[in-house]
Scaffold this motif. Sequence first.
Motif, PDB file in Angstrom:
ATOM      1  N   GLY A  70       0.825  -1.213   0.000  1.00 36.24           N
ATOM      2  CA  GLY A  70       0.000   0.000   0.000  1.00 36.24           C
ATOM      3  C   GLY A  70       0.849   1.249   0.000  1.00 36.24           C
ATOM      4  O   GLY A  70       0.561   2.229  -0.711  1.00 36.24           O
ATOM      5  N   ILE A  71       1.913   1.232   0.815  1.00 42.33           N
ATOM      6  CA  ILE A  71       2.823   2.388   0.854  1.00 42.33           C
ATOM      7  C   ILE A  71       3.443   2.628  -0.516  1.00 42.33           C
ATOM      8  O   ILE A  71       3.509   3.771  -0.990  1.00 42.33           O
ATOM      9  N   GLN A  72       3.873   1.576  -1.174  1.00 40.10           N
ATOM     10  CA  GLN A  72       4.489   1.726  -2.492  1.00 40.10           C
ATOM     11  C   GLN A  72       3.481   2.221  -3.528  1.00 40.10           C
ATOM     12  O   GLN A  72       3.820   3.022  -4.406  1.00 40.10           O
ATOM     13  N   THR A  73       2.239   1.778  -3.413  1.00 37.28           N
ATOM     14  CA  THR A  73       1.194   2.222  -4.348  1.00 37.28           C
ATOM     15  C   THR A  73       0.931   3.715  -4.198  1.00 37.28           C
ATOM     16  O   THR A  73       0.829   4.455  -5.186  1.00 37.28           O
ATOM     17  N   ILE A  74       0.838   4.163  -2.933  1.00 38.27           N
ATOM     18  CA  ILE A  74       0.605   5.601  -2.686  1.00 38.27           C
ATOM     19  C   ILE A  74       1.806   6.418  -3.148  1.00 38.27           C
ATOM     20  O   ILE A  74       1.659   7.491  -3.761  1.00 38.27           O
ATOM     21  N   GLN A  75       3.016   5.912  -2.882  1.00 35.66           N
ATOM     22  CA  GLN A  75       4.214   6.645  -3.298  1.00 35.66           C
ATOM     23  C   GLN A  75       4.315   6.731  -4.823  1.00 35.66           C
ATOM     24  O   GLN A  75       4.721   7.768  -5.367  1.00 35.66           O
ATOM     25  N   ALA A  76       3.918   5.668  -5.504  1.00 35.87           N
ATOM     26  CA  ALA A  76       3.942   5.691  -6.974  1.00 35.87           C
ATOM     27  C   ALA A  76       2.982   6.758  -7.500  1.00 35.87           C
ATOM     28  O   ALA A  76       3.314   7.528  -8.421  1.00 35.87           O
ATOM     29  N   ALA A  77       1.778   6.826  -6.904  1.00 36.20           N
ATOM     30  CA  ALA A  77       0.803   7.835  -7.324  1.00 36.20           C
ATOM     31  C   ALA A  77       1.316   9.246  -7.012  1.00 36.20           C
ATOM     32  O   ALA A  77       1.156  10.173  -7.815  1.00 36.20           O
ATOM     33  N   ASN A  78       1.955   9.383  -5.851  1.00 34.13           N
ATOM     34  CA  ASN A  78       2.458  10.705  -5.467  1.00 34.13           C
ATOM     35  C   ASN A  78       3.592  11.149  -6.387  1.00 34.13           C
ATOM     36  O   ASN A  78       3.703  12.334  -6.727  1.00 34.13           O
ATOM     37  N   LYS A  79       4.435  10.215  -6.773  1.00 34.71           N
ATOM     38  CA  LYS A  79       5.485  10.544  -7.736  1.00 34.71           C
ATOM     39  C   LYS A  79       4.868  10.996  -9.056  1.00 34.71           C
ATOM     40  O   LYS A  79       5.362  11.933  -9.707  1.00 34.71           O
ATOM     41  N   GLY A  80       3.789  10.322  -9.438  1.00 35.69           N
ATOM     42  CA  GLY A  80       3.092  10.720 -10.664  1.00 35.69           C
ATOM     43  C   GLY A  80       2.540  12.136 -10.557  1.00 35.69           C
ATOM     44  O   GLY A  80       2.646  12.925 -11.505  1.00 35.69           O
ATOM     45  N   LEU A  81       1.967  12.475  -9.403  1.00 38.06           N
ATOM     46  CA  LEU A  81       1.425  13.823  -9.204  1.00 38.06           C
ATOM     47  C   LEU A  81       2.526  14.875  -9.269  1.00 38.06           C
ATOM     48  O   LEU A  81       2.333  15.956  -9.829  1.00 38.06           O
ATOM     49  N   THR A  82       3.669  14.567  -8.684  1.00 37.80           N
ATOM     50  CA  THR A  82       4.793  15.508  -8.725  1.00 37.80           C
ATOM     51  C   THR A  82       5.232  15.764 -10.161  1.00 37.80           C
ATOM     52  O   THR A  82       5.470  16.909 -10.568  1.00 37.80           O
ATOM     53  N   SER A  83       5.338  14.692 -10.936  1.00 36.20           N
ATOM     54  CA  SER A  83       5.745  14.840 -12.337  1.00 36.20           C
ATOM     55  C   SER A  83       4.668  15.548 -13.154  1.00 36.20           C
ATOM     56  O   SER A  83       4.982  16.344 -14.057  1.00 36.20           O
ATOM     57  N   MET A  84       3.400  15.290 -12.845  1.00 35.65           N
ATOM     58  CA  MET A  84       2.316  15.963 -13.553  1.00 35.65           C
ATOM     59  C   MET A  84       2.336  17.459 -13.265  1.00 35.65           C
ATOM     60  O   MET A  84       2.064  18.277 -14.154  1.00 35.65           O
ATOM     61  N   THR A  85       2.662  17.830 -12.037  1.00 31.12           N
ATOM     62  CA  THR A  85       2.787  19.259 -11.700  1.00 31.12           C
ATOM     63  C   THR A  85       3.854  19.912 -12.564  1.00 31.12           C
ATOM     64  O   THR A  85       3.674  21.016 -13.085  1.00 31.12           O
ATOM     65  N   SER A  86       4.975  19.215 -12.724  1.00 28.99           N
ATOM     66  CA  SER A  86       6.052  19.742 -13.559  1.00 28.99           C
ATOM     67  C   SER A  86       5.591  19.921 -15.004  1.00 28.99           C
ATOM     68  O   SER A  86       5.897  20.939 -15.645  1.00 28.99           O
ATOM     69  N   LEU A  87       4.828  18.951 -15.522  1.00 29.29           N
ATOM     70  CA  LEU A  87       4.342  19.051 -16.905  1.00 29.29           C
ATOM     71  C   LEU A  87       3.346  20.204 -17.059  1.00 29.29           C
ATOM     72  O   LEU A  87       3.379  20.927 -18.065  1.00 29.29           O
ATOM     73  N   VAL A  88       2.471  20.391 -16.079  1.00 31.68           N
ATOM     74  CA  VAL A  88       1.502  21.488 -16.166  1.00 31.68           C
ATOM     75  C   VAL A  88       2.233  22.833 -16.102  1.00 31.68           C
ATOM     76  O   VAL A  88       1.843  23.792 -16.781  1.00 31.68           O
ATOM     77  N   GLN A  89       3.294  22.894 -15.315  1.00 33.57           N
ATOM     78  CA  GLN A  89       4.086  24.124 -15.271  1.00 33.57           C
ATOM     79  C   GLN A  89       4.734  24.388 -16.626  1.00 33.57           C
ATOM     80  O   GLN A  89       4.831  25.549 -17.060  1.00 33.57           O
TER      81      GLN A  89
END
Length: 507
Positions: A70-89
């Motif tokens: 579960g921790i790894q699943t949440i961390q994977a999603a959070n990494k995705g959100l961080t990268s998505m923020t960079s793309l939106v910027q």
Amino acid sequence: MSGINLTASVRANLSSLQDVASLQTTTAAHLSTGKKVSSALDNPVNFFTAASLDSRQTQLGGLLDGISNGIQTIQAANKGLTSMTSLVQQLQSTAKQARQDTTGTVTPGTSLATTGSNTSNTAGAALNFTVGSQSVSISTVSVATSATATTLQGASGTFGQAAAAQAATIQSGTGTAVTITGLNASNTVDQQIAAINSSLSGAGSTISAANVGNQIKLTDSSGADVTVAGTGAGALGFGTGLTNSTNGIKVGETTALTTDQLVTAISSNGLLAGKVTATNNGGNLSLANTTTSSIAVTGINGTTLDGASGTTSTLAAGTAALSATRQSLANQFNSLVSQLDKLSTDSGFNGVNLLQGDHLKVQFNEKTGTASNSLDVSLKKSDNTDFGVLNSFNLGIGQAATTTSGSGIDFKSNSAIDTLSDTLTTAISTIQTQSSSLGANLSVVQTRQDFTKQIIDVLKTGSGNLTDADMNEEAANSQALSTRQSIGISALSLANTANQGILQLLR
């Protein structure tokens, strides 16, 4: 053997050696297994209590694997959100670059032209432009802020008969008539003015005279009408055939602006600059929209400029051409949007992708039903309903329209790009909100992971206290039993000495 008789001392020593051997066997078992309670025969209460503790810690150990996943699943999603923020910027940066490009051209829309001069002459009359979310008001009238003025019309510097014998008076609506003396046909305009002001000042009047274009202008500072009277056309020194005008303008009185004045007012307005052009077309006002969005105008009724708020016309939007720079940036924008969606689909772990609308259930205890303790993790909206898939569509980010794509965000339109920039800002805020929510869930799961590990340690310790052997004690016991065994053998040997004496006698 039953046929052999042992002496009491020998039998006692033999029994002691047998007890030592039994204890050695038990101690050896403790040392080899590490357990002092290996079966229910050893200690039923301790054995079954420890078994229960071991069973629970085994179950919790199994849950730890799920918590770790579960921790790894949440961390994977959070990494995705961080990268998505960079793309939106990066999308924001691309939009800003496109907004700053001015190499594109806009062909103005169909012009809105009047067929007459400005007919508005009432206070508050104006042309109101609605440009996007902004409103701009251009007054179509001028409001007098100076006192009433009356200009005496006549040939420059020309006076008729001597006015000394005539009765000339000047009065305003707030005072009495003042008789003017000292007028003379041979006077210049300035000399006539001096004579007029002398009489007015001597009478305490608020009226004064001035030379405007070699004509006499009378002003009443109180704002009242100025009236000139006399016994003939020569009043105030003008000859026959000359006119004394009494059409004054009061303070606050409105006058319709000329077409040129309106053109100047519209062209000099900072908010309308580059958006609306105004020209004087043969004395008529002509307006054109140089943006790619329509602009509403009130104050023009059809082709009549009346300045009324209830009359609305529309300036048709212009047609923009996409510049090479904006074309390139539009293609780049579309590529980033595509990568944004792909990144969202690649942010899963072990078959669960929170960014694709999946739910993650993390089980925290071994119980079922109402006693079960778990955490459901997913993306949520502000009303706590499921957000769904986190992609460009649900973030409100569309593809840019290019020469090969007729629909989408119009990169030719500055207003469309401005709206896009606002959307991208909102998208970043949405992603950050989801990231914050996942971070809070991650903190809970990690805390429960540490707690579960600690509980397992407690259970292991408790079970060990009940069944584990004290290896130091058992080692000491083994040593002591070895010593006792040696002593027992020696004692048995001594007990047999008496029998050996009898054997010697028999020999």
